[in-house]
Write a protein that holds these residues in place. Structure first.
Motif, PDB file in Angstrom:
ATOM      1  N   ASN A  10     -33.913  70.794 -27.933  1.00 38.55           N
ATOM      2  CA  ASN A  10     -33.166  69.774 -27.211  1.00 38.55           C
ATOM      3  C   ASN A  10     -33.416  68.370 -27.735  1.00 38.55           C
ATOM      4  O   ASN A  10     -32.975  67.394 -27.146  1.00 38.55           O
ATOM      5  N   TRP A  65     -30.167  72.253 -31.058  1.00 36.82           N
ATOM      6  CA  TRP A  65     -29.550  73.479 -30.538  1.00 36.82           C
ATOM      7  C   TRP A  65     -28.139  73.688 -31.067  1.00 36.82           C
ATOM      8  O   TRP A  65     -27.645  74.809 -31.094  1.00 36.82           O
ATOM      9  N   ARG A  71     -25.041  73.856 -19.227  1.00 38.65           N
ATOM     10  CA  ARG A  71     -25.973  74.443 -20.180  1.00 38.65           C
ATOM     11  C   ARG A  71     -25.317  75.559 -20.980  1.00 38.65           C
ATOM     12  O   ARG A  71     -25.738  75.896 -22.058  1.00 38.65           O
ATOM     13  N   ARG A  72     -24.271  76.148 -20.423  1.00 37.42           N
ATOM     14  CA  ARG A  72     -23.651  77.277 -21.098  1.00 37.42           C
ATOM     15  C   ARG A  72     -23.084  76.895 -22.452  1.00 37.42           C
ATOM     16  O   ARG A  72     -22.915  77.738 -23.313  1.00 37.42           O
ATOM     17  N   GLN A  73     -22.776  75.626 -22.633  1.00 36.08           N
ATOM     18  CA  GLN A  73     -22.268  75.230 -23.937  1.00 36.08           C
ATOM     19  C   GLN A  73     -23.407  75.056 -24.925  1.00 36.08           C
ATOM     20  O   GLN A  73     -23.192  74.709 -26.063  1.00 36.08           O
ATOM     21  N   GLY A  74     -24.610  75.305 -24.505  1.00 36.35           N
ATOM     22  CA  GLY A  74     -25.767  75.173 -25.389  1.00 36.35           C
ATOM     23  C   GLY A  74     -26.603  73.989 -25.008  1.00 36.35           C
ATOM     24  O   GLY A  74     -26.111  73.042 -24.387  1.00 36.35           O
ATOM     25  N   GLY A  75     -27.889  74.040 -25.371  1.00 39.63           N
ATOM     26  CA  GLY A  75     -28.768  72.951 -25.018  1.00 39.63           C
ATOM     27  C   GLY A  75     -29.068  72.955 -23.538  1.00 39.63           C
ATOM     28  O   GLY A  75     -28.564  73.769 -22.789  1.00 39.63           O
ATOM     29  N   SER A  76     -29.929  72.045 -23.121  1.00 42.36           N
ATOM     30  CA  SER A  76     -30.299  72.005 -21.729  1.00 42.36           C
ATOM     31  C   SER A  76     -30.797  70.615 -21.426  1.00 42.36           C
ATOM     32  O   SER A  76     -31.496  70.002 -22.228  1.00 42.36           O
ATOM     33  N   LEU A  84     -27.679  71.051  -9.533  1.00 38.35           N
ATOM     34  CA  LEU A  84     -28.294  72.151 -10.286  1.00 38.35           C
ATOM     35  C   LEU A  84     -27.223  73.094 -10.829  1.00 38.35           C
ATOM     36  O   LEU A  84     -27.289  73.551 -11.969  1.00 38.35           O
ATOM     37  N   VAL A  85     -26.246  73.387  -9.978  1.00 39.02           N
ATOM     38  CA  VAL A  85     -25.170  74.282 -10.412  1.00 39.02           C
ATOM     39  C   VAL A  85     -24.409  73.649 -11.577  1.00 39.02           C
ATOM     40  O   VAL A  85     -24.155  74.292 -12.598  1.00 39.02           O
ATOM     41  N   ALA A 145     -32.569  70.032 -18.716  1.00 39.58           N
ATOM     42  CA  ALA A 145     -33.899  70.211 -18.145  1.00 39.58           C
ATOM     43  C   ALA A 145     -34.895  70.424 -19.270  1.00 39.58           C
ATOM     44  O   ALA A 145     -34.554  71.021 -20.286  1.00 39.58           O
ATOM     45  N   LEU A 181     -25.377  82.178 -12.151  1.00 41.44           N
ATOM     46  CA  LEU A 181     -25.248  80.917 -12.893  1.00 41.44           C
ATOM     47  C   LEU A 181     -26.542  80.484 -13.573  1.00 41.44           C
ATOM     48  O   LEU A 181     -26.570  79.478 -14.261  1.00 41.44           O
ATOM     49  N   GLY A 182     -27.610  81.241 -13.365  1.00 42.32           N
ATOM     50  CA  GLY A 182     -28.863  80.863 -14.011  1.00 42.32           C
ATOM     51  C   GLY A 182     -29.509  79.621 -13.424  1.00 42.32           C
ATOM     52  O   GLY A 182     -30.269  78.934 -14.093  1.00 42.32           O
ATOM     53  N   VAL A 183     -29.209  79.316 -12.143  1.00 39.67           N
ATOM     54  CA  VAL A 183     -29.812  78.140 -11.507  1.00 39.67           C
ATOM     55  C   VAL A 183     -31.229  78.485 -11.059  1.00 39.67           C
ATOM     56  O   VAL A 183     -31.463  79.554 -10.496  1.00 39.67           O
ATOM     57  N   ALA A 220     -37.141  72.283 -21.441  1.00 42.03           N
ATOM     58  CA  ALA A 220     -37.036  73.730 -21.575  1.00 42.03           C
ATOM     59  C   ALA A 220     -38.324  74.449 -21.197  1.00 42.03           C
ATOM     60  O   ALA A 220     -38.295  75.598 -20.795  1.00 42.03           O
ATOM     61  N   SER A 262     -26.357  73.858 -14.754  1.00 41.13           N
ATOM     62  CA  SER A 262     -26.430  75.170 -15.405  1.00 41.13           C
ATOM     63  C   SER A 262     -25.068  75.555 -15.979  1.00 41.13           C
ATOM     64  O   SER A 262     -25.001  76.271 -16.970  1.00 41.13           O
ATOM     65  N   LEU A 263     -23.998  75.062 -15.375  1.00 45.39           N
ATOM     66  CA  LEU A 263     -22.683  75.307 -15.977  1.00 45.39           C
ATOM     67  C   LEU A 263     -22.586  74.576 -17.310  1.00 45.39           C
ATOM     68  O   LEU A 263     -22.070  75.092 -18.287  1.00 45.39           O
ATOM     69  N   LEU A 265     -27.158  82.398  -6.978  1.00 50.70           N
ATOM     70  CA  LEU A 265     -27.039  81.270  -7.908  1.00 50.70           C
ATOM     71  C   LEU A 265     -27.840  81.533  -9.173  1.00 50.70           C
ATOM     72  O   LEU A 265     -27.442  81.170 -10.272  1.00 50.70           O
TER      73      LEU A 265
END
Lengths: 368, 308, 531
Positions: free
Chosen positions: C105, C147, B289-294, B282-283, B296, A149-151, B298, B286-287, A145
């Motif tokens: 963010n 961002w 997050r791939r579009q940018g930003g987060s 969590l998964v 969580a 996926l970077g989890v 940082a 993180s999916l 993971l």
């Protein structure tokens, strides 16, 4: 008042050795005060905790039996932590390892073995292999993971501990329950062929201890003398330099999780096939979590880990003695262990930074 | 199913969710400031022991709750000193805190095992509490439940409406940038850790003073870990923490009822749902997050040691 | 021509801000050495200089981030003490950093609110932001998270944040380094507007065209000293470049003209996007280094040197194999160890933490880059004895001074560690060597040793690519020089047929035709300013 940390230009080697010793000393002193507050002589308590367990054969064996899984798991974890990866799910990998190995034992229950001689010697190695592989497979979940996926591996590995415990609970209450066990949540008792043999006739010390020692030795060898171990150390010491050395991050992540999961799984099946001899809802007194303390107490190096595991095992066994002899509560041991780890982590700062207390006041604040 | 049963179930869900909300909302603030404190379980269990001990000694539930809060604060201060002051590793320090808390709680609570006290009094408002359905659901709880609701609203307001909350979120996002702007990174983080400890202590006190009004060793039974999961599950949003806690509390209650009703599903699977849901969350995060930003913070879990 | 000597008495009204006799020492190193600077209201004052000239240090002193060892700062003629940025802000000094202090963010409005008085919030703040946007053309959507913004938009946040404090002096540190040409043009409009309002601007840059377009006065730094002040609009890019780069000439080794032999390192139309916000993309870059040849890559830091190095070493892979060829074999998609096995060796710019792990011993650091090519392991087991032998050979061959038998790399001085990492690669007898800033921050003796070793290696047939900001170094070792500017490479010119001034001009972003055409006409006017 302000606490300033100035990074040291170079790590101080003698502080590196001194700081855990200082932390241990401080923990013993604080523990002594706590014991005195409970109305017991600190000297007497010290003897009971740290000396008495080493004075009798049975208690020495108990210390070894407790220290072995702790040191084995912690050695595996040291690989992860050195590479700045946080597998805190060793408890789950331990449980799954014990469960998988136990399944092999139950499946071969009553087996007559191969050939006319009834060769059953393959069962135990198969159990150990199953336990190790299950531990590896379970550790691959957070590792994959993270890589794919970077989890964050911290939370996933922790969450999986509970999943593993619930899985074991379900299995021993359901499919693996002993049909003649009066509905107790436990499996059948393993055949002798599925038990780790005692090292000495009539004693409790079993083959799990040399297996663990072998695993720790192997871990020490891999860490210090192989290219992979070098890779782990390089990534921990300096990620960019490790990239310059051509080491792959993803492969390393999977590698160290496999090692730590495998070590925990092996420790799990050794516990089940050694001391317990059957599957039951609880097969670990928190070994996977205590091993994290051991790993840090041992400063992430296998010889240090061995020493730290002995100290922790000693205080645990000593704590049982103190409960009986001095009426000191078992929780004192746990508090002592938590305190010790906290102090070691705090003392660690000394080796990395110059710590400076800056007196407060408006003038000092304006300058900061 | 009759109306009464539905109402009873809902009340049970609410009381099961309360300790989770209390502990998670505190941890949320700490994590928003960038500090991951894995010691929630330890702070919570010491809060339970201390809360019960103080309440028994003084005879006051309020003082008991204060004792629980104080215990959480004490452990949190230790954690803050280690991780914020001395830049020690947060994961290891949090685990040390859990073990220390479990041990200390045993020591504190040793003399109180087997004792019982009356549960914290439930609020009784003359007219409102007697209303059908709404009455028991909204106006008949103990003070802890309202404290939890108040904390969720308060933290939401603090984070999204106040300047101090903005600073805290900024520090959790990027400690280097905020330090360069002159914000007091370590002070804010230390205070956030203290708040988290106070909330965890209060959650523990709720368990031993209201939920099951007695002390037994290890009575938190992993709720601190669930609270940690809940914060992630809620993607660091206060209102979602409350919703998630109700969901998790509901799962617990459902599991009890499912077992009683003899449903085919194994109870363990239902118990595992919160943990599996957290991993899935969590998964999903993180999916996203791939579009940018987060979503969580940082800087979460990263050590900050300013050079001057 | 308005170039004057820095220390000459100057007339005119009392400057808004002045800095006199500024000295800043870091240990033995003097970053600023008696700098005088006067900034007047309503002017855009350029601070010009190469990397390491002392621009950043001076700027940090003016913003209260550093305190000078000697010298004073004045405000309208009164001596002031800038103990911290708050004190500087109180005097009306604002700063737009090169590396933004923004929380990714958080939204635009939140990032701005962070440094505003708490009373200014919500609707009021949004209106102020919108108002500034209208007045200056700094359009920002307050609700957008940072961002999702481009570098130019992020810079606008920094500028708005600065303007909301109504500064009298705005310091801009390399403001266009991350901007597209269009964004830079928009920035200039804003800056001109600020100047017309009577604010002073201190514009730190090495881009000569921008300075000439925008600034009415320039102070030029080299080696921590002021080497001239002038009106850039009255100068040519050439004369500015000459001032900036200096024209001192050192002994250059006479080069034997080798016959053109086989190409060993070939980069063929390499294009790579920027790996991050503050990074530079590589634009259609081609070069060839033949057997025995040393090609120098000049350029000011941040123009793609690190990106080029990573692309050559394989720490970043190219999209197609043919983009990088080593001895004729396509290597663009290979990793660093595969490239090493093809006979290449690499020395990155940063010694601590890239070329070497400071916490590891020298023998372990020998393993770091040589484990794939030297017999240092067997069946995955390390041969520590062999690694120690290798480290010892490097130490002996390169006269590395160290304490103890096998000390941690971090305990070595900069020069000795650099000799070690260069020696580690050279002892591998590579066919191709790529070396980035070979003598950056290294004492003269060690630098000479390293340069000689590189020359000797080329003499044995190795193709060497030297990336350096030190023009003296390139003129000493390189057979030909190309200039890297904004990720694009100029065509290489033989060292004997070019001059520092011409190269300096290319480094400042002038076109190739402009740089090379009038080589014969020496910039006498610029020389006058230096003396």
């Amino acid at each position: 008042m302000r606490l300033d940390l100035l990074p040291r230009a170079r790590p101080s080697p003698w502080l590196d050795l001194l700081s855990p010793a200082l932390a241990f000393l401080a923990a013993v002193l604080i523990g002594g005060v706590a014991v005195a507050a409970l109305g017991v002589s600190p000297v007497q308590a010290f003897v009971t905790y740290f000396v008495a367990p080493l004075s009798e054969l049975w208690s020495i064996q108990e210390v070894a039996l407790k220290a072995a899984p702790l040191a084995l798991i912690a050695t595996g974890l040291a690989f992860c932590y050195r590479a700045n990866l946080w597998n805190i799910g060793a408890e789950g990998q331990f449980v799954v390892g014990g469960l998988a190995g136990g399944c092999v034992a139950i499946a071969t229950q009553g087996s007559q073995g191969f050939g006319s001689q009834g060769f059953t010697g393959w069962i135990l190695p198969a159990m150990l292999a199953a336990g190790t592989l299950a531990g590896i497979a379970f550790a691959m979940i957070p590792a994959l993971l993270r890589v794919k996926l970077g989890v964050s591996e911290i939370l996933t590995s922790l969450m999986l501990v509970y999943v593993a415990q619930l899985l074991l609970d379900y299995m021993v209450r359901g499919p693996l329950r002993d049909p003649n066990g009066f509905n107790f949540p436990q499996s059948v008792s393993f055949d002798d062929a599925a038990r780790l043999p005692a090292l000495f006739e009539g004693e409790s010390l079993h083959a799990g201890v040399p297996i663990a020692l072998f695993g720790i030795g192997l871990g020490a060898l891999v860490l210090a003398r192989t290219l992979f171990g070098f890779e782990v150390r390089a990534v921990g010491a300096s990620p960019r330099a490790a990239g310059f050395a051509g080491f792959s991050d993803a492969r390393l992540t999977l590698g160290v999780f496999a090692i730590s999961g495998g070590a925990a799984g092996l420790a799990g099946i050794c516990e089940v096939a050694g001391r317990i001899g059957q599957l039951q809802p609880e097969i670990s007194p928190g070994y996977g979590f205590t091993a994290i303390i051991v790993a840090f107490l041992g400063r992430l190096s296998p010889p240090g880990i061995l020493l730290a595991a002995l100290v922790i095992a000693l205080t645990t066994i000593g704590g049982e003695g103190a409960q009986i002899d001095l009426k000191l509560p078992l929780d004192l041991t746990r508090a002592f262990q938590g305190l010790l780890l906290g102090l070691v982590l705090g003392a660690d700062v000394l080796t990395r930074y110059h710590v400076r207390l800056v007196p407060g006041g408006p003038a000092a604040k304006a300058a900061s | 199913m009759s109306f009464d049963i539905v109402q009873m179930v809902l009340v049970t869900v609410l009381t099961a969710a309360t300790p989770l909300i209390l502990a998670a909302i505190g941890e949320l603030v700490a994590e928003r400031a960038g500090v991951l404190n894995l010691g929630v379980e330890g702070m919570m269990v010491l809060g339970a022991a201390m809360g019960f001990a103080v309440a028994t000694q003084t005879g006051s539930t309020l003082l008991g709750a204060c004792g629980g809060v104080g215990a959480g604060l004490l452990l949190a201060a230790l954690f803050g000193l280690l991780t914020v002051g001395l830049a020690a590793n947060q994961v290891a320090s949090g685990l040390a805190l859990t073990i220390l808390g479990l041990g200390l709680s045993g020591l504190v609570g040793a003399g109180y095992v087997g004792m019982k006290r009356d549960p914290a009094p439930h609020l009784h408002l003359p007219v409102l509490s007697d209303l059908p359905v709404v009455g028991p659901l909204l106006f008949g709880h103990d003070a802890f439940v309202y404290a939890a609701a108040f904390l969720v609203a308060g933290v939401w307001w603090f984070l999204w409406r106040s300047r101090a909350g903005l600073s805290l979120r900024a520090i959790g996002d990027d400690h280097t940038a905020t330090h360069a702007l002159g914000l007091k990174v370590r002070k804010v983080r230390f205070l956030a850790v203290l708040f988290g400890g106070a909330c965890a202590g209060l959650a523990g006190a709720y368990l031993s003073l209201a939920y099951t009004p007695f002390w037994s060793p290890g009575m938190t039974a992993g709720r601190g870990w669930i609270a940690l999961a809940l914060v992630v599950f809620a993607s660091w949003q206060p209102v979602r923490v409350a919703a998630g806690a109700l969901l998790f509390g509901g799962a617990t209650v459902l599991q009890l009822h499912a077992q009683a009703a003899g449903l085919g599903l194994p109870g363990q699977l239902l118990s595992a749902v919160p943990y599996l849901a957290t991993i899935l969350a969590l998964v999903a995060l993180s999916l996203g997050r791939r579009q940018g930003g987060s979503s969580a913070p940082a800087a979460l879990g990263r050590v900050f040691a300013p050079s001057r | 021509m308005d170039a004057t000597v820095a220390h000459a008495p100057r007339g005119g009204p009392t400057p808004l801000f002045g800095a006199y006799g500024i000295v800043k020492r870091f240990g033995a190193f003097t970053a600023n050495d008696g700098i005088d600077l006067e900034i007047r209201a309503g002017e855009v004052h350029a601070l010009l200089g190469e990397n390491g000239a002392g621009k950043s240090t001076l700027m940090k002193i003016l913003y209260g981030l550093l305190e000078p060892t000697e010298g004073v700062v004045t405000h309208r003629g009164d001596i002031v003490r800038l103990a911290n940025p708050d004190a500087a802000r109180a005097l009306g000094i604002g700063m737009v950093f090169q590396h933004f202090s923004l929380c990714e963010n958080l939204t635009v409005a939140e990032n701005i609110a962070l440094v505003m008085p708490p009373a200014l919030r919500g609707r009021a703040l949004t209106e102020r932001i919108a108002g500034l946007g209208r007045d200056y053309g700094l359009h920002l959507d307050p609700a957008r998270p940072v961002w999702s913004l481009s570098a130019g938009e992020r810079q606008r946040i920094e500028i708005v944040r600065c303007l909301l404090q109504d500064p009298k002096l705005v310091i801009l540190d390399e403001p266009t380094s991350v901007l597209t040409p269009g964004e830079a043009e928009a920035l200039f409009t804003v800056l001109e507007r600020l100047r017309d309002e009577g604010r002073a601007l201190l514009y730190i840059s090495h881009r000569l065209d921008e300075v000439r377009r925008l600034c009415t006065r320039a102070t030029i730094l080299r080696g921590g000293r002021v080497v001239g002040t002038c009106d850039p609009q009255a100068e040519t890019a050439r004369s500015l470049a000459a001032l900036m780069v200096g024209t001192q000439v050192r002994e250059v080794r006479p080069k034997a003209n080798r016959p053109r032999s086989a190409d060993r390192l070939v980069v063929d139309h390499l294009t790579l996007p920027a790996p991050g916000l503050h990074a530079t993309p590589l634009r259609d870059l081609s070069l060839t280094v033949a057997e025995g040849e040393i090609l120098g890559i000049a350029g000011i830091a941040g123009n793609g040197q690190a990106e080029l190095f990573d692309a050559l070493s394989g720490e970043r892979r190219a999209p197609n194999p043919e983009a990088v060829r080593l001895d004729g074999r396509p290597a663009g998609t290979l990793g660093i160890n595969a490239r090493r096995r093809l006979g290449a060796a690499f020395v990155p710019e940063e010694r601590n933490g890239h070329a070497a792990a400071p916490g590891m011993s020298l023998s372990e650091n020998a393993l770091l880059s040589r484990h794939a090519t030297a017999p240092l392991s067997r069946f995955g087991l390390l041969r520590l004895g062999a690694a120690r032998d290798l480290a010892r050979r490097i130490i002996e061959a390169f006269d590395v001074r160290k304490a103890g038998p096998d000390p941690a790399a971090g305990t070595l001085s900069g020069g000795n560690l650099q000799k070690f990492v260069v020696g580690r690669e050279i002892l591998a007898e590579p066919g191709i060597l790529v070396i980035n800033q070979p003598t950056w921050g290294v004492d003269a003796a060690a630098a000479a040793h390293i340069r000689q070793a590189v020359l000797d290696l080329a003499g044995r047939g190795c193709a060497v690519l030297v990336i350096s900001q030190d023009l003296d170094e390139l003129f000493e070792v390189a057979d030909s020089i190309a200039v890297l500017h904004a990720g694009a490479l100029s065509s290489p010119v033989p060292t004997s047929q070019t001059s520092r001034a011409a190269v300096g001009l290319l480094m400042g972003g002038a076109g190739e035709a402009e740089a090379h055409a009038p080589i014969a006409a020496a910039p006498a006017d610029a020389l006058a300013a230096v003396s």
